[in-house]
Design a protein around this motif. Sequence first.
Motif, PDB file in Angstrom:
ATOM      1  N   THR A 146       0.814  -1.229   0.000  1.00  0.00           N
ATOM      2  CA  THR A 146       0.000   0.000   0.000  1.00  0.00           C
ATOM      3  C   THR A 146       0.840   1.267   0.000  1.00  0.00           C
ATOM      4  O   THR A 146       0.790   2.060  -0.947  1.00  0.00           O
ATOM      5  CB  THR A 146      -0.942   0.046   1.218  1.00  0.00           C
ATOM      6  N   MET A 147       1.627   1.470   1.046  1.00  0.00           N
ATOM      7  CA  MET A 147       2.323   2.738   1.197  1.00  0.00           C
ATOM      8  C   MET A 147       3.312   3.018   0.057  1.00  0.00           C
ATOM      9  O   MET A 147       3.505   4.177  -0.328  1.00  0.00           O
ATOM     10  CB  MET A 147       3.051   2.785   2.547  1.00  0.00           C
ATOM     11  N   ALA A 148       3.907   1.965  -0.491  1.00  0.00           N
ATOM     12  CA  ALA A 148       4.830   2.161  -1.608  1.00  0.00           C
ATOM     13  C   ALA A 148       4.140   2.838  -2.789  1.00  0.00           C
ATOM     14  O   ALA A 148       4.771   3.607  -3.532  1.00  0.00           O
ATOM     15  CB  ALA A 148       5.415   0.816  -2.049  1.00  0.00           C
ATOM     16  N   HIS A 149       2.831   2.584  -2.956  1.00  0.00           N
ATOM     17  CA  HIS A 149       2.085   3.231  -4.036  1.00  0.00           C
ATOM     18  C   HIS A 149       2.028   4.745  -3.832  1.00  0.00           C
ATOM     19  O   HIS A 149       2.127   5.520  -4.790  1.00  0.00           O
ATOM     20  CB  HIS A 149       0.664   2.665  -4.110  1.00  0.00           C
ATOM     21  N   PHE A 150       1.867   5.153  -2.572  1.00  0.00           N
ATOM     22  CA  PHE A 150       1.855   6.584  -2.262  1.00  0.00           C
ATOM     23  C   PHE A 150       3.174   7.230  -2.691  1.00  0.00           C
ATOM     24  O   PHE A 150       3.182   8.299  -3.305  1.00  0.00           O
ATOM     25  CB  PHE A 150       1.660   6.794  -0.757  1.00  0.00           C
ATOM     26  N   TRP A 151       4.278   6.565  -2.356  1.00  0.00           N
ATOM     27  CA  TRP A 151       5.589   7.175  -2.607  1.00  0.00           C
ATOM     28  C   TRP A 151       5.949   7.176  -4.099  1.00  0.00           C
ATOM     29  O   TRP A 151       6.526   8.144  -4.583  1.00  0.00           O
ATOM     30  CB  TRP A 151       6.665   6.463  -1.795  1.00  0.00           C
ATOM     31  N   THR A 152       5.597   6.111  -4.820  1.00  0.00           N
ATOM     32  CA  THR A 152       5.894   6.103  -6.258  1.00  0.00           C
ATOM     33  C   THR A 152       5.025   7.123  -6.999  1.00  0.00           C
ATOM     34  O   THR A 152       5.499   7.795  -7.919  1.00  0.00           O
ATOM     35  CB  THR A 152       5.692   4.701  -6.874  1.00  0.00           C
ATOM     36  N   TYR A 153       3.777   7.273  -6.582  1.00  0.00           N
ATOM     37  CA  TYR A 153       2.917   8.290  -7.197  1.00  0.00           C
ATOM     38  C   TYR A 153       3.476   9.687  -6.928  1.00  0.00           C
ATOM     39  O   TYR A 153       3.524  10.537  -7.811  1.00  0.00           O
ATOM     40  CB  TYR A 153       1.490   8.208  -6.628  1.00  0.00           C
ATOM     41  N   LYS A 154       3.879   9.911  -5.666  1.00  0.00           N
ATOM     42  CA  LYS A 154       4.437  11.221  -5.311  1.00  0.00           C
ATOM     43  C   LYS A 154       5.668  11.529  -6.162  1.00  0.00           C
ATOM     44  O   LYS A 154       5.913  12.681  -6.536  1.00  0.00           O
ATOM     45  CB  LYS A 154       4.827  11.238  -3.825  1.00  0.00           C
ATOM     46  N   ALA A 155       6.445  10.499  -6.468  1.00  0.00           N
ATOM     47  CA  ALA A 155       7.683  10.690  -7.211  1.00  0.00           C
ATOM     48  C   ALA A 155       7.448  10.930  -8.698  1.00  0.00           C
ATOM     49  O   ALA A 155       8.139  11.761  -9.315  1.00  0.00           O
ATOM     50  CB  ALA A 155       8.587   9.467  -7.020  1.00  0.00           C
ATOM     51  N   PHE A 156       6.494  10.232  -9.300  1.00  0.00           N
ATOM     52  CA  PHE A 156       6.372  10.258 -10.763  1.00  0.00           C
ATOM     53  C   PHE A 156       5.113  10.935 -11.307  1.00  0.00           C
ATOM     54  O   PHE A 156       5.073  11.300 -12.483  1.00  0.00           O
ATOM     55  CB  PHE A 156       6.451   8.826 -11.312  1.00  0.00           C
ATOM     56  N   LEU A 157       4.096  11.114 -10.478  1.00  0.00           N
ATOM     57  CA  LEU A 157       2.854  11.725 -10.956  1.00  0.00           C
ATOM     58  C   LEU A 157       2.999  13.192 -11.360  1.00  0.00           C
ATOM     59  O   LEU A 157       2.373  13.619 -12.343  1.00  0.00           O
ATOM     60  CB  LEU A 157       1.750  11.562  -9.907  1.00  0.00           C
ATOM     61  N   PRO A 158       3.812  14.004 -10.661  1.00  0.00           N
ATOM     62  CA  PRO A 158       3.919  15.419 -11.065  1.00  0.00           C
ATOM     63  C   PRO A 158       4.305  15.621 -12.528  1.00  0.00           C
ATOM     64  O   PRO A 158       3.760  16.510 -13.201  1.00  0.00           O
ATOM     65  CB  PRO A 158       5.004  15.959 -10.121  1.00  0.00           C
ATOM     66  N   ALA A 159       5.214  14.827 -13.034  1.00  0.00           N
ATOM     67  CA  ALA A 159       5.618  14.950 -14.442  1.00  0.00           C
ATOM     68  C   ALA A 159       4.475  14.564 -15.371  1.00  0.00           C
ATOM     69  O   ALA A 159       4.303  15.162 -16.447  1.00  0.00           O
ATOM     70  CB  ALA A 159       6.846  14.084 -14.722  1.00  0.00           C
ATOM     71  N   MET A 160       3.692  13.577 -14.979  1.00  0.00           N
ATOM     72  CA  MET A 160       2.533  13.173 -15.773  1.00  0.00           C
ATOM     73  C   MET A 160       1.500  14.297 -15.816  1.00  0.00           C
ATOM     74  O   MET A 160       0.891  14.576 -16.849  1.00  0.00           O
ATOM     75  CB  MET A 160       1.901  11.899 -15.200  1.00  0.00           C
ATOM     76  N   ILE A 161       1.301  14.943 -14.665  1.00  0.00           N
ATOM     77  CA  ILE A 161       0.348  16.056 -14.586  1.00  0.00           C
ATOM     78  C   ILE A 161       0.811  17.212 -15.475  1.00  0.00           C
ATOM     79  O   ILE A 161      -0.002  17.837 -16.183  1.00  0.00           O
ATOM     80  CB  ILE A 161       0.184  16.525 -13.124  1.00  0.00           C
ATOM     81  N   ALA A 162       2.097  17.481 -15.463  1.00  0.00           N
ATOM     82  CA  ALA A 162       2.645  18.587 -16.262  1.00  0.00           C
ATOM     83  C   ALA A 162       2.408  18.400 -17.752  1.00  0.00           C
ATOM     84  O   ALA A 162       2.175  19.366 -18.484  1.00  0.00           O
ATOM     85  CB  ALA A 162       4.141  18.739 -15.975  1.00  0.00           C
ATOM     86  N   THR A 163       2.444  17.149 -18.201  1.00  0.00           N
ATOM     87  CA  THR A 163       2.265  16.870 -19.638  1.00  0.00           C
ATOM     88  C   THR A 163       0.876  16.329 -19.963  1.00  0.00           C
ATOM     89  O   THR A 163       0.561  16.102 -21.139  1.00  0.00           O
ATOM     90  CB  THR A 163       3.306  15.836 -20.103  1.00  0.00           C
TER      91      THR A 163
END
Length: 306
Positions: A146-163
Amino acid sequence: MNFFLETLKVIGLFVYYLLESLVFLVVPRRKKNVSGEIVLITGAASGIGRCLSLKFARLGATLVLWDVNQEGLKETVRLARENGAERVHSYICDISKRQDVYRVADQVKKEVGDVSILVNNAGIVTGKTFIDSPDSLVEKTMEVNTMAHFWTYKAFLPAMIATNHGHLVSMASAAGLCGITRLSDYCSSKFAAIGFAESIDIEMRSLGKTGIKTTIVCPVVINTGMFDGIKTKWPRVLPVLDPEYVAEKIVNAVRQNQELLLIPHSILHVLFALKSILPVKATVLLMDYFGILHAMDTFKGRPKKE
């Protein structure tokens, strides 16, 4: 008047979406091209993670493979290259540790680029009754599943949002839709993983980031060794799934932007539709009939050396 128009619009779209889903049951959705996409897969050293790595390799994706098993990871890299992957990058990462996830994620961004398809696949299982489950293993299950999903999203989602471009894949489980004996921590972690993935999907839609897709995967038991020993009462109805078959289903779901993947599809949809409307006693009766209540009685799991 505004209320009337808005209600009319909602009814129209509601009917359209229902008809659209019925059409997709007969006519396959168009598959998107993943060639050149940077695909990060956690738990890539074995099992479904390895199968997914090889399938994305054949489709021309750039692979970023994470695991704590160095030898298994090396083997996956070798096989991925044999299967046509031109760019394969592997990293030792303990996803149960937030700072390790952030550290390796920064490394990936510098050395490879922005991840565009994130597959949270890694998972562990304790397989004991709640009372007999050591606190340390309960915590580890939640951290990995569970918690690992939070951290991977935090790490990689911002770039996805930007594009406004990306795909988030959550490897959950049918056990994330129904409580099961000797899987209290596992079920809890998968329930949470599903809730988290659904919440982020809704959040992206509310932000207008419709280019970021989500796929939640809920299979029954997969023959990878993780649930070794488990048996189902009616294997033709609830089979122990072949990893290659599951990986193929997942890749197809990603390429078709399928939001929810239940495997096997028909029986799980029926069972969980019934669960939402039947009395609890009737639900437990059906679970007992299908052998779900005692499925973990023969559980062995992976040998300790693995």
